[in-house]
Design a protein around this motif. Structure first.
Motif: not given
Ligand code: FAD
Length: 377
Positions: A81-83, A246-248, A94-96, A89-91, A353-355
């Motif tokens: 489930l994706e909101g 980082a979302f609630p 990011d810098t990749g 979002a961050a994924s 936003a990142t957590a």
């Molecule tokens: C500018 C930048 C540069 C970075 N560079 C690097 C890098 O070079 N290397 C590295 O390893 N990391 C890097 N990071 C960090 C990395 O991007 C994050 O740690 C990672 O993307 C987190 O992934 P995630 O899936 O946990 O969170 P997210 O990508 O934030 O995904 C969370 C998802 O959950 C969904 N969601 C939230 N709550 C709900 C809900 N209640 N119901 C349904 N959906 C929901 C959101 O809509 C979102 O799509 C960087 C981040 C940024 C912003």
């Protein structure tokens, strides 16, 4: 601030006119989305459902998890489930730069998955160079070299002269080259491709479907309430994986465990051959100092990321993604790192936003919570 406390970036601030020129035409836009085309879109959840596992969040945490579960147990019914939309979002921003600071297992597994599944995401096993940009960071890098030697991880320690001969930055004091320790990826394409591969394996992905309530009883199935433009629904599952970044958080007990921090990035215009030659950097390695991660793109831009800013009051808001003064700071740091870039424009600036917090992992990824009956409440 006393002179001794200043960083190399504060001691060597580029001329204001040079930074103004670099930023004169910079758009607030995510570079990776320019060439993304029209990725597959997924339906909204409109009817109640039952699953073995429900994954909340379509970032890299949720997508890799859903894919991995389905690969291990093809018969399992897995819902994601994706909101909003996967990878928004961050994924996808990011810098990749994928690094393996503690062990190479994760990176090797990603390599196998990307290659095996044929994910078209600009994956390049370039390795990484960790950099000291202050004399006091040299010891840390030497310690890391010793740890790499003990662990049998291939590496080369470069002193000041050698690291500057490899990559021409006047800020570098030492470098640790880890040829197997990093890869480059286009993060937005990776998210889109992970979703495509997961869906092809049978993961049922729903976008614009937000989980709003989670109940984890001591016995029996986990229950989620969802909302989408198609209406409200409920999902019951044996297990739930929380990849909400980082979302609630859905569980009250997770609220104090991580805080939203905005990370920023900028991208230059493509660099010509002369400029690339002036930088050295022939191995195209991902580069990381204590505050920044940066890399070259397919079309020879530099994407330069870093600078985490914690929003006042801790609340997330799209407004925090638009911070020209933070982009300016990043532009200054990039130009201090590579003064050769004087005259080059920055085309994009963005943030997400990142957590950060006690439950974050070595790559600052929020640890996904795997919950099931009797294991958590
Ligand atoms: C500018 C930048 C540069 C970075 N560079 C690097 C890098 O070079 N290397 C590295 O390893 N990391 C890097 N990071 C960090 C990395 O991007 C994050 O740690 C990672 O993307 C987190 O992934 P995630 O899936 O946990 O969170 P997210 O990508 O934030 O995904 C969370 C998802 O959950 C969904 N969601 C939230 N709550 C709900 C809900 N209640 N119901 C349904 N959906 C929901 C959101 O809509 C979102 O799509 C960087 C981040 C940024 C912003």
């Amino acid at each position: 601030m006393g002179r001794l406390q200043q960083t190399v970036f504060e001691r060597n601030v580029p001329a204001r006119s040079v930074v103004d020129h670099a930023l004169a035409r910079t758009r607030q836009a995510v570079f990776w989305q320019d060439d993304l085309g029209t990725p597959d879109r997924y339906p909204r959840l409109s009817a109640s459902a039952r699953a073995d596992v429900v994954v909340v969040g379509g970032g890299c945490t949720g997508l890799w998890t859903a894919l991995g579960i389905k690969q291990r147990d093809p018969g399992a019914r897995v819902l994601l489930l994706e909101g909003r939309s996967v990878g928004w979002a961050a994924s996808g921003r990011d810098t990749g730069l994928v690094t393996a600071p503690l062990g190479h297992e994760n990176l090797a597994a990603m390599d196998v998955a990307v290659t095996g599944l044929g994910l078209d995401c600009g994956w390049e096993r370039t390795g990484v160079v960790d950099l000291a940009v202050e004399p006091h960071q040299i010891d840390q890098l030497q310690d890391a070299a010793v740890a790499a030697a003990v662990a049998g991880v291939p590496h080369t320690y470069l002193d000041r002269a050698k690291v500057r001969a490899e990559i021409a930055s006047p800020t570098y004091e030492a470098g640790l080259v880890r040829p197997g320790g990093g890869a480059l990826v286009d993060p937005a394409r990776l998210a889109a491709e992970l979703a495509r591969a997961a869906s092809a394996l049978g993961v049922e992905i729903f976008e614009e479907t937000r989980a709003v309530r989670l109940a984890v009883p001591a016995r029996g199935a986990v229950a989620l309430r969802t909302t989408s433009p198609a209406g409200e629904a409920s999902v019951r599952a044996e297990r739930v994986v929380l990849g909400t970044g980082a979302f609630p958080p859905l569980l009250r007990r997770h609220r104090r465990q991580a805080a939203a921090v905005y990370e920023h990035a900028v991208a230059t215009e493509p660099l010509d051959a002369g400029l690339l030659a002036a930088l050295g950097w022939r191995g195209r390695q991902g580069l990381a100092d204590a505050a920044h991660r940066y890399r070259l793109t397919d079309d020879d831009r530099i994407v330069f990321g870093g600078y985490a800013v914690r929003p006042a009051g801790g609340r997330m808001s799209r407004a925090h993604e638009n911070q020209p003064e933070t982009a300016r700071r990043l532009a200054e740091h990039l130009l201090t790192t590579f003064p050769q870039l004087e005259g080059v424009r920055l085309t994009h600036r963005w943030a997400a936003a990142t957590a950060r917090g006690v439950r974050t992992g070595p790559d600052r990824l929020a640890q996904p919570g795997a919950l099931g009956p009797g294991r958590d409440t």
